[in-house]
Structures are given as structure tokens and as C-alpha cells.
Scaffold this active site. Structure first.
Site, short mmCIF file in Angstrom:
data_model
loop_
_atom_site.label_atom_id
_atom_site.label_comp_id
_atom_site.label_asym_id
_atom_site.label_seq_id
_atom_site.Cartn_x
_atom_site.Cartn_y
_atom_site.Cartn_z
N ASN A 86 0.87 -1.18 0.00
CA ASN A 86 0.00 0.00 0.00
C ASN A 86 0.91 1.23 0.00
O ASN A 86 1.54 1.53 1.01
CB ASN A 86 -0.90 -0.02 1.25
N LYS A 145 0.09 4.31 -0.25
CA LYS A 145 -0.52 5.52 0.32
C LYS A 145 -0.29 6.70 -0.64
O LYS A 145 -0.28 6.50 -1.85
CB LYS A 145 0.03 5.80 1.72
N HIS A 196 -9.52 1.43 5.03
CA HIS A 196 -8.21 1.55 5.68
C HIS A 196 -8.36 2.45 6.91
O HIS A 196 -9.13 3.41 6.89
CB HIS A 196 -7.18 2.13 4.70
N GLU A 201 -6.65 4.74 8.05
CA GLU A 201 -6.39 6.17 7.82
C GLU A 201 -7.63 6.84 7.25
O GLU A 201 -7.89 8.02 7.52
CB GLU A 201 -5.16 6.33 6.90
N GLU A 211 -5.55 -5.17 10.57
CA GLU A 211 -4.50 -4.20 10.82
C GLU A 211 -4.78 -3.47 12.13
O GLU A 211 -5.55 -2.50 12.15
CB GLU A 211 -4.46 -3.16 9.69
N GLY A 256 2.45 1.85 10.88
CA GLY A 256 3.44 2.92 10.77
C GLY A 256 4.12 3.26 12.08
O GLY A 256 4.79 4.29 12.20
N SER A 295 3.31 -2.51 10.36
CA SER A 295 4.77 -2.53 10.55
C SER A 295 5.42 -3.85 10.12
O SER A 295 6.33 -4.34 10.78
CB SER A 295 5.13 -2.19 12.00
C1 PEP Z 1 -0.79 0.05 6.01
O1 PEP Z 1 -0.82 1.21 5.70
O2 PEP Z 1 -1.73 -0.68 5.64
C2 PEP Z 1 0.32 -0.46 6.82
C3 PEP Z 1 0.24 -1.66 7.30
O3 PEP Z 1 1.39 0.38 7.02
P1 PEP Z 1 2.83 0.00 7.66
O4 PEP Z 1 3.26 -1.29 7.06
O5 PEP Z 1 3.71 1.14 7.30
O6 PEP Z 1 2.61 -0.13 9.15
#
Ligand code: PEP
Length: 256
Positions: A13, A15, A96, A98, A168, A174, A214
């Protein structure tokens, strides 16, 4: 019931990162590397056509990070599922964290977006997961239950089976904090239980449930080795071809 073999699906992803030229060269480079999992990249809208073009003839799936819940009409700035399909995209992320956090998207909106994607023949990838506060309050399973039941409302077992779920935990995105294998395995098993009770055991055994939060090259193999983890959704570590391909190679070193 016989053990169902589910493929591992690893999706990056990006972003709000990368322009058209960078997307094109990344996908071209990725297509040249060897990987055994199913691989997807959720790229910015502006990169979709170029990325899909570069991925043509390879096994790389190109998708969007969002979609409108409307079919068409006076919705300035929105992108419909039909428009996504037109670019060569084959899937789209919905829900997501975010978008839930910064754009106040709720489960009803996520459910409508999923329905638009299915109508257009695109595969939805629905993100679910609890916040740090909900995690500390012991409400993780309650949150997952509501997000699954409301997000999939009105869908048939056959439609649900084709959706990719990404668990998630918001506190792991992040932040560099990965959920422990025990937490991940328990959450995934719980999601499968919820899906089994609402849409049947067969659907629950076939649906792909990824982990995200992460994920890096050094923790990917351990996560992929968990029996209920069917792949990964990778944010930060999907931005560089080297770190992303290391994660894809981790799949070959995982036990399953
Ligand atoms: C994501 O944005 O779906 C995500 C898992 O980000 P990261 O791997 O940077 O934690």
C-alpha cells in the site's frame, strides 16, 4: 472438514507516495523478480493506468486505495468503481484505518463501497482493526465483529469468500510495533469464527485474511508461518523495491 489450502497474498500500500514514472519503473522491476506468493500493489489513482500497463503479462495485481460509494453523478473529486476498472485495476482497498480516522468513514460507507466494487468486477480488500484504546480496553474482538458483520452486510457467502480481509491493528500501523504472533493468530481465528457463523464454514475457510502493521523483511516470515495468516498488507516497506522483494522472498522461508 478437509484442510483448505489458501494462497499467500502480499499487497503493498503506497498511500500518497510516488508519481507515474516511479510507479512504472517499480512495477517493471518487480515483474522481473521471482516470487511465489500472489502480489498486489495499491497505488495512487494517478498511477493506476501506468502501473497496470507495466504489470501486463506479469502476475502482479494493481489496485486502488479507495473508491466512491456512488455509481456516478455529481460527486466532484470522486472516483467510481467503473473508472477504476477502466484503468486496468483489479482490486481496491476499502476501510483503511487512515480513511476511517481522517475521513470519518464508517462501516456503512465501507459496505456500500464493497458493493460498488463487486458490481464492477473488482476485488475488495477490506481493512479492519482496533485502535490502541480499544485494544487496551479489551474490546478488540468486539470491534472486529462489528466491522466484519457491518462491512459485509447484505453480501452472499460467495461474494464474501472473494473479499480479502486485512487485519491491521491501528496501533501497529506505521509505528514500528508489530502485534505479537499470539495476538495476530487469535485475531485471525476470531475473524474466521465470525465469518463462519454468519456466512458459513466454507466461506470462512476460503477467505484470505492478511495481517498488516509494521511488516518488514525481518518479521514477515514469522507472520506468514502462522496458519491463519494468508498474507500481508505492507505500507512503509512496500515503497522501496528492495525491501518489498525481501518480504516476498520471506514467503519462501516461512514454514507453510
Ligand atoms: C498500512 O498502511 O496498511 C500499513 C500496514 O502500514 P505500515 O506497514 O507502514 O505499518
Amino acid at each position: 472438514m478437509a484442510h483448505v489450502h489458501r494462497p499467500k497474498v502480499i499487497v503493498g500500500n503506497w498511500k500518497m507516495h510516488k508519481g507515474i514514472a516511479e510507479a512504472r519503473s517499480f512495477v517493471t522491476g518487480l515483474a522481473l523478480s521471482h516470487f511465489t506468493s500472489l502480489v498486489g500493489l495499491a497505488v495512487p489513482y494517478t498511477c493506476l493506468s501506468a502501473a497496470a500497463e507495466a504489470a501486463r503479462g506479469s502476475a502482479i495485481m494493481i489496485g486502488a486505495q479507495n473508491v466512491s460509494d456512488n455509481e456516478d453523478g455529481p460527486f466532484t473529486g470522486e472516483i467510481s468503481s467503473k473508472m477504476l476498472k477502466d484503468t486496468g485495476a483489479t482490486f481496491a482497498i476499502v476501510g483503511h484505518s487512515e480513511r476511517r480516522q481522517h475521513f470519518h468513514e464508517d462501516d456503512t460507507l465501507v459496505n456500500n463501497k464493497i458493493k460498488r466494487l463487486i458490481e464492477s468486477g473488482l476485488r475488495p480488500l477490506m481493512c479492519i482493526g482496533e485502535t490502541l484504546e480499544q485494544h487496551q480496553d479489551g474490546k478488540s474482538h468486539q470491534v472486529l465483529h462489528a466491522q466484519l458483520i457491518n462491512g459485509f452486510r447484505g453480501l452472499t457467502p460467495g461474494q464474501v469468500e472473494h473479499i480479502i480481509v486485512a487485519y491491521e491493528p491501528v496501533w501497529a500501523i506505521g509505528t514500528g510495533k508489530t502485534a505479537s504472533p499470539e495476538t495476530v493468530e487469535a485475531a485471525h481465528a476470531y475473524c474466521r469464527k465470525v465469518i463462519a457463523s454468519a456466512w458459513g464454514k466454507d466461506t470462512a475457510e476460503h477467505i484470505i485474511i492478511q495481517y498488516g502493521g509494521s511488516v518488514k523483511a525481518d518479521n514477515a516470515a514469522a507472520l506468514l508461518a502462522l496458519s491463519d495468516v494468508d498474507g500481508l498488507l505492507v505500507g512503509g516497506a512496500s515503497l522501496a523495491l528492495e525491501s518489498f522483494t525481501k518480504i516476498l522472498h520471506a514467503q519462501e522461508h516461512s514454514k507453510s
